[in-house]
Design a protein around this motif. Sequence first.
Motif, PDB file in Angstrom:
ATOM      1  N   MET A   3       0.824  -1.205   0.000  1.00  0.00           N
ATOM      2  CA  MET A   3       0.000   0.000   0.000  1.00  0.00           C
ATOM      3  C   MET A   3       0.860   1.256   0.000  1.00  0.00           C
ATOM      4  O   MET A   3       0.347   2.351  -0.045  1.00  0.00           O
ATOM      5  CB  MET A   3      -0.942   0.009   1.208  1.00  0.00           C
ATOM      6  CG  MET A   3      -1.961  -1.068   1.173  1.00  0.00           C
ATOM      7  SD  MET A   3      -3.027  -0.864  -0.252  1.00  0.00           S
ATOM      8  CE  MET A   3      -3.794  -2.456  -0.289  1.00  0.00           C
ATOM      9  N   TYR A   8      -1.553   3.265  -5.304  1.00  0.00           N
ATOM     10  CA  TYR A   8      -2.545   3.088  -4.249  1.00  0.00           C
ATOM     11  C   TYR A   8      -2.767   4.355  -3.433  1.00  0.00           C
ATOM     12  O   TYR A   8      -3.847   4.578  -2.914  1.00  0.00           O
ATOM     13  CB  TYR A   8      -2.144   1.937  -3.312  1.00  0.00           C
ATOM     14  CG  TYR A   8      -2.232   0.600  -3.976  1.00  0.00           C
ATOM     15  CD1 TYR A   8      -3.460  -0.030  -4.134  1.00  0.00           C
ATOM     16  CD2 TYR A   8      -1.106  -0.039  -4.463  1.00  0.00           C
ATOM     17  CE1 TYR A   8      -3.565  -1.258  -4.751  1.00  0.00           C
ATOM     18  CE2 TYR A   8      -1.200  -1.273  -5.090  1.00  0.00           C
ATOM     19  CZ  TYR A   8      -2.431  -1.871  -5.228  1.00  0.00           C
ATOM     20  OH  TYR A   8      -2.545  -3.076  -5.844  1.00  0.00           O
ATOM     21  N   ASP A   9      -1.762   5.205  -3.342  1.00  0.00           N
ATOM     22  CA  ASP A   9      -1.897   6.436  -2.568  1.00  0.00           C
ATOM     23  C   ASP A   9      -2.951   7.375  -3.144  1.00  0.00           C
ATOM     24  O   ASP A   9      -3.472   8.223  -2.445  1.00  0.00           O
ATOM     25  CB  ASP A   9      -0.558   7.182  -2.501  1.00  0.00           C
ATOM     26  CG  ASP A   9       0.459   6.450  -1.644  1.00  0.00           C
ATOM     27  OD1 ASP A   9       0.051   5.567  -0.862  1.00  0.00           O
ATOM     28  OD2 ASP A   9       1.661   6.743  -1.779  1.00  0.00           O
ATOM     29  N   ILE A  11      -5.830   6.420  -4.729  1.00  0.00           N
ATOM     30  CA  ILE A  11      -7.170   5.839  -4.812  1.00  0.00           C
ATOM     31  C   ILE A  11      -7.969   6.372  -3.636  1.00  0.00           C
ATOM     32  O   ILE A  11      -7.673   6.083  -2.484  1.00  0.00           O
ATOM     33  CB  ILE A  11      -7.125   4.297  -4.790  1.00  0.00           C
ATOM     34  CG1 ILE A  11      -6.372   3.792  -6.012  1.00  0.00           C
ATOM     35  CG2 ILE A  11      -8.535   3.728  -4.738  1.00  0.00           C
ATOM     36  CD1 ILE A  11      -6.149   2.297  -6.030  1.00  0.00           C
ATOM     37  N   ASP A  12      -8.987   7.185  -3.932  1.00  0.00           N
ATOM     38  CA  ASP A  12      -9.762   7.792  -2.859  1.00  0.00           C
ATOM     39  C   ASP A  12     -11.265   7.605  -3.020  1.00  0.00           C
ATOM     40  O   ASP A  12     -12.046   8.185  -2.289  1.00  0.00           O
ATOM     41  CB  ASP A  12      -9.433   9.274  -2.736  1.00  0.00           C
ATOM     42  CG  ASP A  12      -9.849  10.084  -3.959  1.00  0.00           C
ATOM     43  OD1 ASP A  12     -10.262   9.481  -4.975  1.00  0.00           O
ATOM     44  OD2 ASP A  12      -9.752  11.327  -3.901  1.00  0.00           O
ATOM     45  N   PHE A  56     -10.167  -3.120   3.087  1.00  0.00           N
ATOM     46  CA  PHE A  56      -9.720  -1.924   2.384  1.00  0.00           C
ATOM     47  C   PHE A  56      -9.220  -0.839   3.333  1.00  0.00           C
ATOM     48  O   PHE A  56      -9.100   0.320   2.942  1.00  0.00           O
ATOM     49  CB  PHE A  56     -10.877  -1.359   1.538  1.00  0.00           C
ATOM     50  CG  PHE A  56     -11.442  -2.342   0.574  1.00  0.00           C
ATOM     51  CD1 PHE A  56     -10.762  -2.673  -0.585  1.00  0.00           C
ATOM     52  CD2 PHE A  56     -12.656  -2.962   0.825  1.00  0.00           C
ATOM     53  CE1 PHE A  56     -11.275  -3.594  -1.479  1.00  0.00           C
ATOM     54  CE2 PHE A  56     -13.188  -3.876  -0.054  1.00  0.00           C
ATOM     55  CZ  PHE A  56     -12.490  -4.196  -1.223  1.00  0.00           C
ATOM     56  N   TYR A  59      -6.656   2.003   2.548  1.00  0.00           N
ATOM     57  CA  TYR A  59      -6.972   3.072   1.611  1.00  0.00           C
ATOM     58  C   TYR A  59      -7.537   4.258   2.381  1.00  0.00           C
ATOM     59  O   TYR A  59      -8.114   4.105   3.447  1.00  0.00           O
ATOM     60  CB  TYR A  59      -8.008   2.609   0.578  1.00  0.00           C
ATOM     61  CG  TYR A  59      -7.480   1.572  -0.372  1.00  0.00           C
ATOM     62  CD1 TYR A  59      -6.852   1.958  -1.554  1.00  0.00           C
ATOM     63  CD2 TYR A  59      -7.611   0.226  -0.093  1.00  0.00           C
ATOM     64  CE1 TYR A  59      -6.376   1.007  -2.437  1.00  0.00           C
ATOM     65  CE2 TYR A  59      -7.125  -0.737  -0.973  1.00  0.00           C
ATOM     66  CZ  TYR A  59      -6.506  -0.340  -2.145  1.00  0.00           C
ATOM     67  OH  TYR A  59      -6.031  -1.274  -3.008  1.00  0.00           O
TER      68      TYR A  59
END
Length: 173
Positions: A3, A8-9, A11-12, A56, A59
């Motif tokens: 992560m 991935y950083d 993905i909001d 998840f 995230y």
Amino acid sequence: PSMNNKFYDHIDHLHLEPTSECAAACPQCERNWWGSSITPKQMISGEFDPLWVTRFKNYNFAKATINGNYGDICSHSDPLKLLNSIKSEWPRISLQINTHGSGLTVEDWKQIGLLGWIGKGCLPVHVHFAIDGTDQESHSKYRRGTELDNINLVLNNNEIDKFPSAAYTTEES
């Protein structure tokens, strides 16, 4: 995958199909072949378990869209538990729900509207009701199996106005 990755950083936004079930049999829906009530056998069946939300947790979701493309939130066995699990994991998440809306009670929709008060600050819960037609007869041609009167009970309920965190809108096609 790690992560701590640039991909991935960023993905909001969580897009979630809550279930593969739906009480409606809309002729234009991907769930129906040629407007019939037959659901393609290739479709995955089941529903999203609220406990899976923790999968998840790494995230940093700012928004969650609970969509009704393949199954409606109204057909989930415990929609409030699912939505509460999302808000518990990400208290500042903004929720958007797309639904035919006729499968839950006014009280259920009030509780969903109150989810906007969880966490610091008030982030509205946006609910989009899919409405086709101006009365039950015209509505039922396209939103088969749903009750326009049930949706109108929610939209016309004075109690709903007391919760500014809920934004209930309609989408007419």
